[in-house]
Design an enzyme around this catalytic site. Sequence first.
Site, PDB file in Angstrom:
ATOM      1  N   GLY B 319       0.842  -1.213   0.000  1.00  0.00           N
ATOM      2  CA  GLY B 319       0.000   0.000   0.000  1.00  0.00           C
ATOM      3  C   GLY B 319       0.868   1.251   0.000  1.00  0.00           C
ATOM      4  CD1 TRP B 322      -1.697   1.848  -5.830  1.00  0.00           C
ATOM      5  CD2 TRP B 322      -1.893   3.498  -4.336  1.00  0.00           C
ATOM      6  NE1 TRP B 322      -2.714   2.662  -6.245  1.00  0.00           N
ATOM      7  CE2 TRP B 322      -2.848   3.690  -5.345  1.00  0.00           C
ATOM      8  CE3 TRP B 322      -1.819   4.410  -3.292  1.00  0.00           C
ATOM      9  CZ2 TRP B 322      -3.742   4.754  -5.331  1.00  0.00           C
ATOM     10  CZ3 TRP B 322      -2.709   5.473  -3.284  1.00  0.00           C
ATOM     11  CH2 TRP B 322      -3.650   5.626  -4.296  1.00  0.00           C
ATOM     12  CG  HIS B 323       0.680   6.307  -1.152  1.00  0.00           C
ATOM     13  ND1 HIS B 323       0.298   5.154  -0.518  1.00  0.00           N
ATOM     14  CD2 HIS B 323      -0.276   7.232  -0.857  1.00  0.00           C
ATOM     15  CE1 HIS B 323      -0.829   5.367   0.137  1.00  0.00           C
ATOM     16  NE2 HIS B 323      -1.209   6.613  -0.061  1.00  0.00           N
ATOM     17  N   GLY B 324       3.881   5.774  -4.473  1.00  0.00           N
ATOM     18  CA  GLY B 324       4.883   6.374  -5.349  1.00  0.00           C
ATOM     19  C   GLY B 324       6.106   5.499  -5.500  1.00  0.00           C
ATOM     20  CG  PHE B 489       0.207   9.384  -4.703  1.00  0.00           C
ATOM     21  CD1 PHE B 489       1.595   9.550  -4.724  1.00  0.00           C
ATOM     22  CD2 PHE B 489      -0.493   9.868  -3.618  1.00  0.00           C
ATOM     23  CE1 PHE B 489       2.256  10.191  -3.681  1.00  0.00           C
ATOM     24  CE2 PHE B 489       0.149  10.498  -2.564  1.00  0.00           C
ATOM     25  CZ  PHE B 489       1.518  10.657  -2.595  1.00  0.00           C
TER      26      PHE B 489
END
Lengths: 335, 489
Positions: B319, B322-324, B489
């Site tokens: 997770g 996933w942001h960057g 993102f």
Amino acid sequence: MEKTRYPVWFLGTVALVIAALAAFNAIAGAYILGHPAGGSVQTLSGFERALKPVWLEQIAPELVFVGSSRVRDGFDPVLIDPALGIRSFNYGASSMTPYETRRFAQDALAHNSVKHIVVSLDAFTGNGGPGEALPSFDETRLSVTPEGTPTPRRGLWLFTTRYLSGGALGMNALSAWSLAQLKTGQSAADRPDIFPAYSRMTEAVLKRDLNYRRARTMTMGDGPARELSAMLTAACRAKARVTLFFPPDNMAIIARYRQSGGLDAFKQTVRTMVARHNTSCPNKAGLFDFMAPNELTRESLRDGSSPNYVDLVHFRPPAGLWLLGQMGLTGPKGT
Amino acid sequence: MPFNSYPYFLFLAVAVLGFRLLEKGAPTGRRVFLLLASYAFYAWWRADFLALLCGSTLVNFWIGSTIEQRRARGQDRRAFLIAGLLFNLGLIATFKYETLFASTANDLLSIGLPVPDFFLPLAISFFTFEQISYLVDADAGKTHNYSLLDYALFVAYFPHLIAGPIVRHNDLIPQFHHLRSRNDDLAAGMTLFSIGLAKKSLIADNLAPFADAIFNAAGRGVALGPTDSWLGTLFFAFQIYFDFSAYSDMALGSSVMLGMRLPVNFHSPYKSASIIEFWRRWHISLSAFLRDYLYVPLGGNRRGAVRRYLNLFITMLLGGLWHGANWTFMLWGGLHGLYLTINHAFRQATKGMTVAPVLRAPLHAGAVALTFAATSLAWIVFRSPDLATARNVVGGLVGQGHSNVVSFSPLAAATLLLLFVVVWLMPNSMEIMWRHNPALPSPYPDQPVAAAKRQSWRPTPVNAALYGALCILAVLALSNLKPFIYFQF
């Protein structure tokens, strides 16, 4: 209340205020640009970062001054334009970072009308402090991106800035109010209480400033050097000439710079960069050093006040005109 | 097209007006109109990447439909599901993570891999996740033979396209067939949108320069002093709170004006008394997605405590990533995985224990403060461009440096105090608007949104003028300088 009436009230409020705001900005803008002393508002401190890119576009000057508050205070188009017979523009702003100075210079260089830009080098000092490499203003108002390509949809951003931004509201209100205080025949020089660029350093200001700026240095770190280099690279391809100058800070404060070290290295770095630029670029840059003993920096107070300084580093617009003469900008041919 | 920009205001006005004008016509016309508007919204940013969005939509629709058909016929469909997942993960890996993986491999192994310089397509993380959920649900028999038009609109529907909420097909597509906005939708939508705009331009954007100055100084190696570190940490904690909350309000508000509801995505996360609760209030649609499509398939809590904690940790690590494409995001996720593990273990250990009534309030306040401290500490890693910067900021918290980027003025103290009052004591925008049904309910039944009592919004002329004035103030402060944090993102 009927639920369907809410949007009418809401949108009505918004539309009314927005219309009033746009109308005020349009009227104030026209008033400022049409006023005989209108150019003097470029020496005011306010929301200049917001509105000056718009004014630059509207005024389409031939000569542009870029730099920190030294430049903002020291070059008044109302004095300069008749003396040189050109349209000039003061693109100075408070506490300009090296990045911002480079970006404003890039913007000026990208304008077709601009034939010459004059940049004060104190804006390229610092030692990697926060914000030196960052914008604190909305860059979409400038003609070009940091890479030098045209800013996408700039016309839209200029329009919204000019008519709908809080920055324009603030700067227009301050400027229009300042001009409205001038009686017929008066200029900004007659009202230093409203146009502080025309105030004079007194003994008290000198003492306060010496204390306030006791730790002031004039050094150039890697970041500011990179920004100056980027500006010179942009100038290399531009049509407009570039003149750089070390500003005429008063000798009392120059002595402080020398004590704290770094001033000579700063000057040498700039000289080397300019020499390299002039060797490789067809568009040569001029370099003038006023941060040294000269008739301006050596002046002493007369009758308790200074003819040339607002404080130890901010020179008055008449001194700015004198500086231009020293740089050889004496008339249309000189530019 | 950022929500906080004049072009979006104009676009939204045209979209709402056009949609309402078409309300009496055929439903298909309204859906086509919304789809075209959504594609125009996306193309404003980069028209060439519209092909990627459309291509991804077509491929996923075809695979999803094939899975549905094979399921109906009782045929094996695993190959299609795997192909679909690989397609989506491959897309996101190529555009978002290839540079990170190649440069990391080069750093660690010195193998000289070419490091690609892809331009990250806007919203790819969001529309990829949404389509993965569609494929998994198609395999599980939870989809309903959607038309291409419905599916494409589900993916591209502009209020959620750029930065969420992450929407499930079964939340949105049924609403396309009951498209009829209620009378108060426009009023509620524009009020919610204005609240969001005000949060963004009046609060988040004014905190950003201070947080940026401090974190940038840390990034340049300036050894931060305690004042800088503490203020930088707190300013960023509040900046991201109001930035993401603003985005969520504006997304939901835009959708409400069109008569459709998106999932509630933000519910006063800093009021949480535990990290478990925090993730039921912060980016709710992402945490629910990770729970349903990662944590549960990994085994969830079905295979013992150790495996449960491991699953939690893996879920949060991914997770975070996933942001960057930066290891700092993974570390941020890992920190939250660790927090969650500790939180669950603590709950297990204290199960059955009771607290004296007199201690409940102070313990709750302490738990809220501790949760805020833990999340703020994790935000340092999230905000820092690299680990050295994060180390520098954390070092400053314990007094290792002596910088003086900002000073702790009475104004800063008053600002922080006011912000704490707002996030801890005031009702949030969902609660203020809840009587007017601004969003789909939270997927976490134990954290429902309840309507505020006295501060509930009512469509009165006074409120119209007040919220209109708030909208104007926010518009005056607009800047292109600060896009929404989650847009990256």
